[in-house]
Design a protein around this motif. Structure first.
Motif, PDB file in Angstrom:
ATOM      1  N   ASP A  42      -1.308   3.956   6.523  1.00 20.54           N
ATOM      2  CA  ASP A  42      -0.421   4.103   7.662  1.00 20.54           C
ATOM      3  C   ASP A  42       0.710   5.095   7.361  1.00 20.54           C
ATOM      4  O   ASP A  42       1.450   4.935   6.393  1.00 20.54           O
ATOM      5  CB  ASP A  42       0.168   2.734   8.026  1.00 20.54           C
ATOM      6  CG  ASP A  42       0.923   2.769   9.324  1.00 20.54           C
ATOM      7  OD1 ASP A  42       0.284   2.976  10.368  1.00 20.54           O
ATOM      8  OD2 ASP A  42       2.154   2.602   9.288  1.00 20.54           O
ATOM      9  N   TYR A  73      -2.578  -1.048   7.231  1.00 20.27           N
ATOM     10  CA  TYR A  73      -1.745  -1.849   8.124  1.00 20.27           C
ATOM     11  C   TYR A  73      -2.607  -2.328   9.272  1.00 20.27           C
ATOM     12  O   TYR A  73      -3.413  -1.567   9.823  1.00 20.27           O
ATOM     13  CB  TYR A  73      -0.576  -1.005   8.652  1.00 20.27           C
ATOM     14  CG  TYR A  73       0.255  -1.689   9.706  1.00 20.27           C
ATOM     15  CD1 TYR A  73       1.239  -2.595   9.356  1.00 20.27           C
ATOM     16  CD2 TYR A  73       0.045  -1.439  11.057  1.00 20.27           C
ATOM     17  CE1 TYR A  73       2.004  -3.232  10.317  1.00 20.27           C
ATOM     18  CE2 TYR A  73       0.803  -2.060  12.029  1.00 20.27           C
ATOM     19  CZ  TYR A  73       1.784  -2.958  11.650  1.00 20.27           C
ATOM     20  OH  TYR A  73       2.530  -3.583  12.606  1.00 20.27           O
ATOM     21  N   SER A  74      -2.464  -3.602   9.631  1.00 22.38           N
ATOM     22  CA  SER A  74      -3.221  -4.120  10.768  1.00 22.38           C
ATOM     23  C   SER A  74      -2.332  -4.997  11.628  1.00 22.38           C
ATOM     24  O   SER A  74      -1.388  -5.623  11.142  1.00 22.38           O
ATOM     25  CB  SER A  74      -4.436  -4.920  10.287  1.00 22.38           C
ATOM     26  OG  SER A  74      -4.028  -6.020   9.511  1.00 22.38           O
ATOM     27  N   LYS A 133       7.783  -2.392  10.781  1.00 22.46           N
ATOM     28  CA  LYS A 133       7.237  -1.604   9.670  1.00 22.46           C
ATOM     29  C   LYS A 133       8.343  -1.188   8.706  1.00 22.46           C
ATOM     30  O   LYS A 133       8.160  -1.210   7.489  1.00 22.46           O
ATOM     31  CB  LYS A 133       6.515  -0.359  10.193  1.00 22.46           C
ATOM     32  CG  LYS A 133       5.177  -0.645  10.808  1.00 22.46           C
ATOM     33  CD  LYS A 133       4.517   0.646  11.241  1.00 22.46           C
ATOM     34  CE  LYS A 133       3.192   0.384  11.932  1.00 22.46           C
ATOM     35  NZ  LYS A 133       2.516   1.624  12.299  1.00 22.46           N
TER      36      LYS A 133
END
Length: 152
Positions: A42, A73-74, A133
């Motif tokens: 990401d 990243y999910s 994030k």
């Protein structure tokens, strides 16, 4: 009156002889130069991680630490309402670090998760996810700095 004065003097003596010191105070002092050699995953999360690591790096240090970072990243759906509309998400970041220092290499993972509710406004939800994030990157970079500070 005598008891009160005695208690105050005893308390002052006790607190001045205690020598309070935070547990991780010696680990917060970084004495190495961090070089990120490879990034994958990401892009936003990588950007925030590199910013945090460069802030904690000593530019003029002789000790060099090379790091390769993989950041998948999910965003997983946690819950739906009766109509089938999404109500809750989970942001999941499993960061893999390959750290090379002193002719040794170490591979370890840091997993961070954060649950949040869906926001009806798409723009607001996107900016909230970007803030998540950023916070995940702060937490992960602090864990990495602490891990690097422990002598081998």
């Amino acid at each position: 009156m005598f008891k009160k004065t005695f208690f105050i003097i005893l308390t002052l003596i006790f607190f001045t002889s205690c020598e309070y010191k935070p547990i991780y105070s010696s680990y917060n002092k970084s004495n190495y130069k961090i070089i990120v050699t490879e990034l994958s995953g990401d892009k936003k999360l990588n950007k925030f991680l590199v910013e945090n690591l460069s802030r904690n790096s000593q530019k003029d240090s002789n000790k060099i630490v090379n790091i390769k970072i993989n950041t998948p990243y999910s965003k997983i759906i946690l819950a739906k309402d009766a109509a089938g509309n999404i109500t809750n998400y989970q942001a999941n970041a499993l960061i893999t670090f390959l750290v090379e220092r002193n002719q040794t290499s170490e591979n370890f993972d840091i997993n961070e998760k954060f649950n949040f509710q869906k926001i009806s406004d798409k723009y607001e939800e996107k900016s909230y996810e970007q803030n998540i994030k950023k916070n995940l990157a702060n937490s992960i970079s602090q864990k990495l700095i602490l891990r690097l500070s422990i002598p081998q």
